[in-house]
Write an enzyme that holds these catalytic residues in place. Sequence first.
Site, PDB file in Angstrom:
ATOM      1  CD  GLU A  43       7.519  15.272  29.044  1.00  0.00           C
ATOM      2  OE1 GLU A  43       8.287  15.358  30.012  1.00  0.00           O
ATOM      3  OE2 GLU A  43       7.517  14.301  28.259  1.00  0.00           O
TER       4      GLU A  43
ATOM      5  CG  ASP B  27       8.425  20.084  29.419  1.00  0.00           C
ATOM      6  OD1 ASP B  27       8.737  19.177  28.625  1.00  0.00           O
ATOM      7  OD2 ASP B  27       8.362  19.929  30.660  1.00  0.00           O
ATOM      8  CB  ILE B  28       3.141  18.758  30.177  1.00  0.00           C
ATOM      9  CG1 ILE B  28       2.315  19.043  28.907  1.00  0.00           C
ATOM     10  CG2 ILE B  28       2.218  18.435  31.342  1.00  0.00           C
ATOM     11  CD1 ILE B  28       1.441  17.894  28.459  1.00  0.00           C
TER      12      ILE B  28
ATOM     13  CG  ASP C 251      -1.348   8.162  25.663  1.00  0.00           C
ATOM     14  OD1 ASP C 251      -0.232   8.664  25.871  1.00  0.00           O
ATOM     15  OD2 ASP C 251      -1.506   6.974  25.328  1.00  0.00           O
TER      16      ASP C 251
END
Length: 368
Positions: free
Chosen positions: A281, A237-238, A254
């Site tokens: 994300e 996960d970002i 994006d």
Amino acid sequence: MCTHNNHRSFDQLLSQLSTRLINSESAETQDCIAEAIAAFGSYVDADRCYVFEFSDTMTSMSNTHEWVRDGLSAHIDDLQGITEEELPYFFNLMKNTFRFIVHDVRTLPEAARNEKLEFEREDICSVVCIGLVANQKLLGFVGCDMVHKRYHWTDDDVRHLSLVADMIANSLERQRTYQQLIDTQRQLKEANSKLQALATRDGLTGIPNRRALDEKLLEEVRRAKRQGTGLAILLIDIDHFKAFNDTYGHLKGDEALKQVATCLDAVMQRSTDFVARYGGEEFAVLISTDSAWQALRKANELLDAIEQLSIEHKNSPTEPYLTVSIGGYFELPQPDAEVASTISRLIDNADQGLYQAKADGRNCIRFR
């Protein structure tokens, strides 16, 4: 000249060729057409017999089959892509009457000047051509020439050539229909492949999507059970991605997603590795491995590689660069384990590991 006492044998020959054509493959069809024009040429003691096919637009024609009496020159190589502008009189007559019968080319009208010059170039004195018509469409024509001698084409000659024309036209139409079917099937197969690719690819990043991951998990768990190998899943996960979008805008967001996806794909290069966009994300990595330690080593590579992209994220607690949190889980599926429960366990444990990584400050890895 032929006395035409062999009408019956000629009709029998055409009947045999027609029967063969009905049941023939493509290669044999071409042989049968060649035999048919050779039979007619021999029947009328001609010098040359041939087949021309028109283009789909009926604006040009090409010689596709040719029989030539021994000692005479073949012209098939010279008679390709002849346009309507070159022989307008012939094209007009063939399109409207499906016949071109000339006992003596010297008698052709002034409107057929181009045709007369072409016949003189080929030393043709007499010519007969009958259209190849199938399903009310003119496909081409079959023709016959007399070289260095004039000949009056009889009703029997025209009748027999018409029979040859019908046989060839039906064969060509059958071939074209078959080829169109093959082409349609190929196009459908290609379209289905593209649709399948679209259905299992993430539109933004180009890597496999959640649907593809679900299919791969099913496949890999079954394989791991059969082969007695281990399987690990990483959920990535970002960190603080909402803040990233708020700061830099969704277009930059994006672009960051695409960079992360490319990075994950570049690190996981084995054919047994599988990278997918899990949603939003989040990304998932599926690894066929013998131990949790090997999976953890890969997770560390991913963590470092993404930070080394140096994607600026100044409003993040893990600044200055964009980072990720990773949750992982390894299992050695037992032969009697249920596939569905194994998949659920892999995802649930990796998800709990990801939750713990976030709780522990992010930009870290937690394995269950």
